[in-house]
Design an enzyme around this catalytic site. Structure first.
Site, PDB file in Angstrom:
ATOM      1  CG  HIS A 144      -1.718   1.205   1.453  1.00 49.26           C
ATOM      2  ND1 HIS A 144      -3.037   1.316   1.053  1.00 49.26           N
ATOM      3  CD2 HIS A 144      -1.416   2.388   2.049  1.00 49.26           C
ATOM      4  CE1 HIS A 144      -3.502   2.511   1.390  1.00 49.26           C
ATOM      5  NE2 HIS A 144      -2.531   3.175   1.993  1.00 49.26           N
ATOM      6  CD  GLU A 145       2.031   3.531   3.688  1.00 47.45           C
ATOM      7  OE1 GLU A 145       2.281   4.587   3.062  1.00 47.45           O
ATOM      8  OE2 GLU A 145       1.077   3.428   4.473  1.00 47.45           O
ATOM      9  CG  HIS A 148       0.143   6.044  -0.649  1.00 49.91           C
ATOM     10  ND1 HIS A 148      -0.989   6.646  -1.189  1.00 49.91           N
ATOM     11  CD2 HIS A 148      -0.256   5.511   0.539  1.00 49.91           C
ATOM     12  CE1 HIS A 148      -2.011   6.479  -0.361  1.00 49.91           C
ATOM     13  NE2 HIS A 148      -1.598   5.778   0.677  1.00 49.91           N
ATOM     14  CD  GLU A 202      -5.136   6.300   1.983  1.00 48.71           C
ATOM     15  OE1 GLU A 202      -4.926   5.080   2.145  1.00 48.71           O
ATOM     16  OE2 GLU A 202      -4.287   7.162   2.217  1.00 48.71           O
TER      17      GLU A 202
END
Length: 272
Positions: A144-145, A148, A202
């Protein structure tokens, strides 16, 4: 009054036009089909430079406090998972293979993690130890990071804040204020540590992270497990991680809807 407002607005618009806005799509779409165009007022280079400066400051603070990578076993585990995920990033953008990726662990009981532009990642030890994350679940968080960073969400969020500040600086100049407020390094830290990304960002990070973990051989179903764990840890309100990473039934449903798309990638990775 209306004439003054129109004048201020026109000056703000002129400043933004001079700064320049680029509409880009920062990544390939992958099998999950992420293809949203993004408006960027700031260049990738200046955001990466400011993020590197801010990240170095965070590392220095953690090191001075004796809280940087102190658990060697956990640090090695986090970095091992991260490297498997990073190896898959060229699927979304080939230039990511040349990034100066950094992955570190801060010793703290907070349930949190963050990414800065250019692949600067920090995982808080409490996120792994308190939630007893498996490697698959850890891959969901780190993926997830990484997502980003790939989608340059920091640059996009900072661009929005910059555009707003440039507009406000016109009003501020009437009161004799200067533009010292436009501190990009400070803005990078604010975005990473406390400023929430939009729901759209997100969702993109969740879904791209899902594909990254599947390609790296981590079970994508673990993404649902880890979000449920984080919600449970907050007794319904959610831990600190969720203050900057909004969650809920819709988010989990979105993950579940995309798992069938990436499951063949996971099965292929396991066979390989």
């Amino acid at each position: 009054m209306k004439q003054v407002c129109r004048k201020v607005f026109s000056h703000a618009a002129l400043l933004l036009a001079v700064a320049g806005c680029a509409q880009v799509n920062t990544t390939n779409s992958g099998v999950v089909g992420i293809n949203r165009s993004q408006n960027m007022w700031l260049s990738a280079q200046e955001v990466e430079q400011s993020s590197a400066k801010s990240y170095a400051s965070q590392l220095s603070q953690a090191r001075s406090a004796g809280k940087l990578n102190t658990d060697k076993v956990l640090t090695a585990r986090v970095k091992r998972v991260a490297q498997r995920l990073i190896a898959q990033t060229p699927v979304f953008r080939p230039d990511a293979a040349r990034w100066k990726w950094e992955v570190n662990v801060a010793q703290t009981q907070e349930l949190n993690a963050y990414a800065m532009a250019g692949g600067k990642i920090m995982v808080y030890s409490g996120l792994v130890t308190r939630l007893q994350l498996t490697d698959d679940e850890m891959a969901a968080v780190i993926g997830h990071e990484i997502a980003h960073a790939l989608r340059e969400h920091s640059r996009e969020t900072m661009s929005q804040a910059y555009a707003q500040q440039m507009g406000l600086s016109v009003v501020g100049s009437l009161a004799g204020l200067n533009q010292s407020q436009l501190n990009l390094a400070g803005m990078a830290a604010d975005v990473a540590l406390s400023k929430p990304h939009s729901r759209t960002m997100e969702s993109e990070a969740d879904i791209i992270g899902l594909e990254l973990m599947a390609r790296a051989g981590y079970n994508p179903n673990a993404a649902v497990n880890v979000w449920n764990k984080m919600m449970s840890a907050g007794g319904g309100s959610g831990p600190e991680f969720l203050s900057t990473h909004p969650s809920g039934p819709t988010r989990i449903s979105d993950l579940q809807a995309h798992i069938p798309q990436v499951m063949p990638l996971y099965q292929q990775a396991k066979r390989g």
